[in-house]
Design a protein around this motif. Structure first.
Motif: not given
Length: 338
Positions: A150-173
Motif C-alpha cells: 500500500x503506497x504512501x499516497x494511499x495511506x495519506x488519502x485513507x488517514x486524511x479522510x478518517x481524521x476528517x470523519x473523526x473530527x466531524x463525529x466528535x462535534x457536540x453542537x
C-alpha cells in the motif's frame, strides 16, 4: 450569493471545480501556494470563457495556520480539493502524510470556527480499495494501510479522510457542521489550460509520445474530471449528501491497456498495449520510487458499487472511451504548442 472556499484551485480537479462554481453563480475564494499561481488560474479560467469577476485568490498553505481564519470568514461552504498527489513514494512518508492529514484538520477547524455549513472533501477510491485486488468495493469499504505494497499516497488519502470523519463525529453542537466526501476513481478528461503535469495526463502524454513501451497490469474504476467537478458542486447543497461518502467513478474496471487500445484504434501511433510483467515492475521498484508507489495496483481488477452516487445525484458517468479520446486531443494540442 453564496461564498465557497476552494482549496487547491490551481490543480487539475480544482480548476474544473472553479469553472463549475463560477458558472453556477457562486462566489469563489481559491487557495494557491503563491500569487504567481493565482495569476495562472485567472488566465486559465478566462481562456475557458469563465467570468472570473466573483473569484478571489488567497494564499494558503496546508502546513501553516496563517491566513485560514480570514479565508474562511463569511463562507457558507468549503471545498477541500488540495492534497499532495504523487505516485512515487517519498523518502520521508511525512512529506505526504502531514499535509494530507494535518492539512485536512486545519481546513476543518478553520471552517468550524467560521460557522461554515458544509465541507465537501475530495478523497479517492484508494481510501476504499487500496488493499484489495479483485471483487467489488462500495462506500463502506476502507483500505487496510498495513497491507504490504500500500503506497504512501494511499495511506495519506485513507488517514486524511478518517481524521476528517473523526473530527466531524466528535462535534457536540445541536447543529453540527456537515461533511460530504467525494472519492474519485482514476481521473481522465481534458485539462483546463496548458498544464499536463497531473499523474493521468502526464502518463497519457508519455503514451502519445511513444515513451511508455509497456503499461501496468491493472484495472480499476475511472472517471472524467468534468464529472468529478459537477459532483463536487452538487454535493454542496444536496440535502441527503451530509455524512456520506460518494464514489465518483464508473462501476466497471478500466485499465491503461484499454486506454492505449482506444488511442490506437483512433489512429494514434505512440501508445503501446503491451502489458508490463509484474515481476519487472517489482524489480524496478527496488530502486525507483514511482514504480514502488504503483505496486499495490499490480494485478488489480476491481469494480465498484456507485449506485448511491448515481441515484442521489441523478448521475450518468461520461464513458471512459470518450474521456480518454477527448483527453488525448487536448494533450496533443498542448504538445503542439510546446
Amino acid at each position: 450569493m453564496k461564498t465557497v472556499l476552494l482549496t487547491g484551485i490551481s490543480g487539475y480537479i480544482g480548476l474544473h471545480c472553479a469553472k463549475e462554481l463560477l458558472n453556477g453563480g457562486y462566489s469563489v475564494r481559491g487557495s494557491v501556494r503563491n500569487q504567481a499561481k493565482g495569476q495562472e488560474v485567472r488566465s486559465t479560467l478566462a481562456a475557458a470563457s469563465v467570468d472570473t469577476q466573483n473569484l478571489m485568490i488567497v494564499e494558503l498553505d496546508l502546513t501553516s495556520d496563517r491566513g485560514w481564519e480570514n479565508a474562511t470568514a463569511g463562507c457558507e461552504f468549503v471545498m477541500h480539493v488540495a492534497s499532495p498527489f504523487i505516485i512515487a513514494n517519498p523518502k520521508d512518508p511525512q512529506e505526504m502524510l502531514s499535509p494530507a492529514v494535518d492539512g485536512s484538520l486545519r481546513v476543518l477547524r478553520a471552517a468550524k470556527r467560521a460557522g461554515v455549513k458544509r465541507v465537501v472533501l475530495t478523497s479517492s477510491i484508494v481510501s476504499m480499495m487500496g488493499s484489495m485486488k479483485t471483487g467489488t468495493f462500495g462506500p463502506d469499504a476502507w483500505t487496510d494501510i498495513d497491507t504490504p505494497d500500500v503506497s504512501t499516497y494511499m495511506k495519506s488519502k485513507t488517514l486524511a479522510e478518517k481524521a476528517a470523519w473523526d473530527f466531524i463525529n466528535q462535534q457536540v453542537e445541536e447543529v453540527p457542521m456537515e461533511l460530504t466526501v467525494i472519492a474519485p476513481g482514476g481521473v481522465f478528461g481534458p485539462p483546463l489550460g496548458q498544464n499536463i503535469s497531473g499523474q493521468s495526463m502526464s502518463m497519457l502524454d508519455q503514451m502519445l509520445r511513444g515513451k511508455l513501451p509497456m503499461v501496468p497490469n491493472t484495472a480499476f474504476p475511472m472517471v472524467d474530471v468534468r464529472d468529478v467537478a459537477k459532483l463536487h458542486v452538487q454535493a454542496l447543497s444536496l440535502p441527503k449528501g451530509a455524512g456520506k461518502r460518494f464514489i465518483a467513478a464508473s462501476a466497471e474496471p478500466n485499465g491503461f491497456q484499454s486506454a492505449a487500445q482506444f488511442l490506437k484504434d483512433e489512429g494514434y501511433k505512440g501508445p503501446s498495449t503491451r502489458i508490463a510483467p509484474n515481476f519487472l515492475l517489482r524489480f524496478v521498484a527496488n530502486f525507483d520510487r514511482e514504480a514502488k508507489g504503483m505496486l499495490a495496483l499490480l494485478g488489480m481488477n476491481l469494480s465498484c458499487d456507485n449506485s448511491q452516487t448515481r441515484e442521489l445525484f441523478n448521475w450518468t458517468p461520461i464513458p471512459f472511451k470518450q474521456s480518454v479520446l477527448e483527453s488525448a486531443a487536448a494533450v496533443k494540442a498542448i504538445q503542439g504548442k510546446a
